[in-house]
Design an enzyme around this catalytic site. Structure first.
Site, PDB file in Angstrom:
ATOM      1  N   GLU A   1       0.737  -1.394  -0.064  1.00  0.00           N
ATOM      2  CA  GLU A   1      -0.232  -0.027  -0.065  1.00  0.00           C
ATOM      3  C   GLU A   1       0.810   1.128  -0.525  1.00  0.00           C
ATOM      4  OE1 GLU A   1      -3.429  -0.016   3.000  1.00  0.00           O
ATOM      5  OE2 GLU A   1      -3.809  -1.716   2.532  1.00  0.00           O
TER       6      GLU A   1
ATOM      7  N   GLU B   1      -5.690  -9.334   1.545  1.00  0.00           N
ATOM      8  CA  GLU B   1      -6.228  -8.203   2.127  1.00  0.00           C
ATOM      9  C   GLU B   1      -7.531  -7.517   2.324  1.00  0.00           C
ATOM     10  OE1 GLU B   1      -4.228  -4.755   4.769  1.00  0.00           O
ATOM     11  OE2 GLU B   1      -2.380  -5.939   4.442  1.00  0.00           O
TER      12      GLU B   1
HETATM   13  C1  PNW Z   1      -4.283  -1.796   5.633  1.00  0.00           C
HETATM   14  N1  PNW Z   1      -7.101   3.999   5.370  1.00  0.00           N
HETATM   15  O1  PNW Z   1      -4.201  -0.564   5.945  1.00  0.00           O
HETATM   16  C2  PNW Z   1      -2.466  -2.396   5.979  1.00  0.00           C
HETATM   17  O2  PNW Z   1      -2.253  -3.037   4.795  1.00  0.00           O
HETATM   18  C3  PNW Z   1      -2.498  -3.059   7.378  1.00  0.00           C
HETATM   19  O3  PNW Z   1      -1.757  -2.967   7.472  1.00  0.00           O
HETATM   20  C4  PNW Z   1      -3.939  -2.307   8.282  1.00  0.00           C
HETATM   21  O4  PNW Z   1      -3.768  -3.639   9.215  1.00  0.00           O
HETATM   22  C5  PNW Z   1      -4.983  -3.226   7.245  1.00  0.00           C
HETATM   23  O5  PNW Z   1      -5.219  -1.992   6.270  1.00  0.00           O
HETATM   24  C6  PNW Z   1      -6.437  -2.453   8.259  1.00  0.00           C
HETATM   25  O6  PNW Z   1      -6.606  -1.178   8.455  1.00  0.00           O
HETATM   26  C7  PNW Z   1      -5.038   0.622   5.644  1.00  0.00           C
HETATM   27  O7  PNW Z   1      -7.312   5.020   6.236  1.00  0.00           O
HETATM   28  C8  PNW Z   1      -4.705   1.489   6.947  1.00  0.00           C
HETATM   29  O8  PNW Z   1      -7.378   4.426   3.942  1.00  0.00           O
HETATM   30  C9  PNW Z   1      -5.996   2.379   6.759  1.00  0.00           C
HETATM   31  C10 PNW Z   1      -6.561   2.929   5.502  1.00  0.00           C
HETATM   32  C11 PNW Z   1      -5.948   2.107   4.789  1.00  0.00           C
HETATM   33  C12 PNW Z   1      -5.533   0.413   4.895  1.00  0.00           C
END
Ligand code: PNW
Length: 453
Positions: free
Chosen positions: A166, A361
């Protein structure tokens, strides 16, 4: 209930990330990362939580792998902590750091679980952070060196390599809104970081390939961007802008089309894109074999001159209104919309044909619901069931989807939210480090054994 079968060989697994589960922040020569610094800075992470101990997976990996085997996982996606391998981000490798991933890889293979490696899941060595982090071009070059060092140790056993997790989050949350490490905010920095992350990917992908890696890819979190009103031209323009900033800015250059003109024009209004040098787009377009997709929720937008935008998306203020999530929500406040996953997969397969995809994921945070034998998480089962049906629908429509990895194996350190959000199919009691499979883990075990729903 109707039977839904997945293709033969469909990969079932789970995912985690180093900083979120390992703990052992000072063990065996690990250096500090930008997430250590960020989480130890008061006010950055909920209740001052840090990854210092997390799930103590560094010391409990053998039991965790046994649990994966019990659940029938065929693949396990984990990330490698760069500061364990190169404590200062550059220079000699720390063999004790590599030893850990060596042991983990062997434990997985001994149980017939295919390791899927992520080389970077946000824990940049602090020494590189001090030199500008992802706003510094040299970080991209150091990343390729690091990737090569990891491959040299694990390449004889690990088949599937992904470079970044990401990059949207690393760039826009790290340098745009500042809610992730290093917690800076500025439009110029965010776009500079996007470019250097893509460059890092391209340099590492080329190096991995040259070293003999079998499957090379990257994981993105592309958005299913939807208009508030299907018939509004203003909303369609907002969709195009956000789609450009979250999706096309990565997918176009990765697949050889270079940066989209409309995105470059938007960026140029905020910062002079001098960070893009001749030859960079060619480097970024290094061929990949696999695109990892992380999907949780759709994004609804409207085009409005008084729109408040989103700090994570530089330049969307006074142009875009991001609609508040509606309908059923997870504990993150994210709306549950499985159809968004089908739309997203079909769209990417259509616009970027020939790229096999893997859901790296998908999952949901929900508060613990105590049951007779631990956590009875019917809400999570419903979420996963809906999204697996949506993935199946995409396959039925011709998408080359190779597998599904649930986020996450364990409850873990959920970044700025600390430990208060629980994504695991396995419950973790942080006082005792006891793992207890939730109902969803048992349900998933069944899904895997039947190869379907
Ligand atoms: C992803 N947002 O993170 C990550 O790859 C993981 O490490 C994380 O635990 C998981 O999704 C759940 O959140 C994100 O704010 C964190 O848009 C924040 C965002 C998107 C993805």
């Amino acid at each position: 209930m109707s039977e839904l079968r997945f293709p033969d060989g469909f990969v079932w697994g789970a995912a985690t990330a180093a900083y979120q589960i390992e703990g052992a922040a000072r063990d065996d020569g690990r250096g500090p990362s930008i997430w250590d610094t960020f989480s130890r800075t008061p006010g950055r992470v909920f209740a001052g939580h840090t990854g210092d101990v997390a799930c103590d997976h560094y010391h409990r990996y053998a039991d965790d792998v046994a649990l994966m085997a019990e659940l029938g996982l065929r693949a396990y996606r984990f990330s490698i902590a760069w500061p364990r391998i190169q404590p200062d981000g550059t220079g000699p490798v720390n063999p004790r750091g590599l030893d850990f991933y060596d042991r983990l890889t062997d434990a997985l293979l001994a149980r017939g679980i295919d390791p899927v490696v992520t080389l970077y899941h946000w824990d940049l060595p602090q020494a590189l952070g001090d030199r500008g982090g992802w706003t510094a071009r040299e970080t991209a070059e150091h990343f390729a060196t690091y990737a090569t060092a990891v491959y040299a140790r694990l390449g004889d056993r690990v088949r599937t390599w992904t470079t970044l997790n990401e990059p949207w989050c690393s760039a826009y949350l790290g340098y745009g809104s500042g809610v992730h490490a290093p917690g800076e905010s500025g439009a110029g920095a965010a776009f500079t970081a996007v470019h250097h992350l893509l460059l890092a990917h391209g340099l590492a992908a080329r190096a991995l390939r040259a070293a003999g890696a079998e499957v090379v890819g990257i994981t993105l979190n592309p958005a299913d961007v939807r208009p508030a009103d299907q018939d509004s031209a203003a909303d369609a323009a907002a969709v195009r802008l956000v789609d450009g900033l979250q999706n096309r800015v990565f997918l176009d250059p990765l697949t050889g089309a270079g940066y989209p003109d409309d995105v470059l024009e938007h960026v140029s209004r905020l910062v002079e894109p001098t960070f893009v040098r001749d030859g960079d787009e060619k480097t970024i377009a290094a061929p990949i074999d696999l695109l990892g997709i992380n999907y949780y929720t759709p994004t609804y937008v409207a085009g409005r001159p008084d729109g408040s935008g989103d700090a994570a998306f530089p330049g969307t203020e006074r142009a875009v209104e991001f609609l508040p999530p509606a309908g059923p929500l997870t504990d993150m406040g994210w709306m549950v919309e499985p159809a968004g996953l089908t739309r997203l997969l079909v769209r990417i397969a259509t616009d970027y044909p020939g790229l096999p995809m893997l859901i790296t994921e998908n999952g949901a945070a929900f508060p613990d619901a105590p049951g007779a034998e631990g956590v009875d998480d019917a809400d999570r089962i419903a979420y996963l069931d809906g999204h697996l049906r949506a993935a199946h629908e995409a396959i039925a429509r011709g998408v080359d989807l190779r597998g599904y990895l649930v986020w996450s194996l364990l409850d873990n350190f959920e970044w700025a939210e600390g430990y208060r959000k629980r994504f695991g199919i396995v419950h973790v009691d942080y006082l005792t480090q006891r793992r207890t499979p939730k109902s969803s883990a048992r349900w998933y075990q069944e899904v895997i054994s039947r190869n379907g729903l």
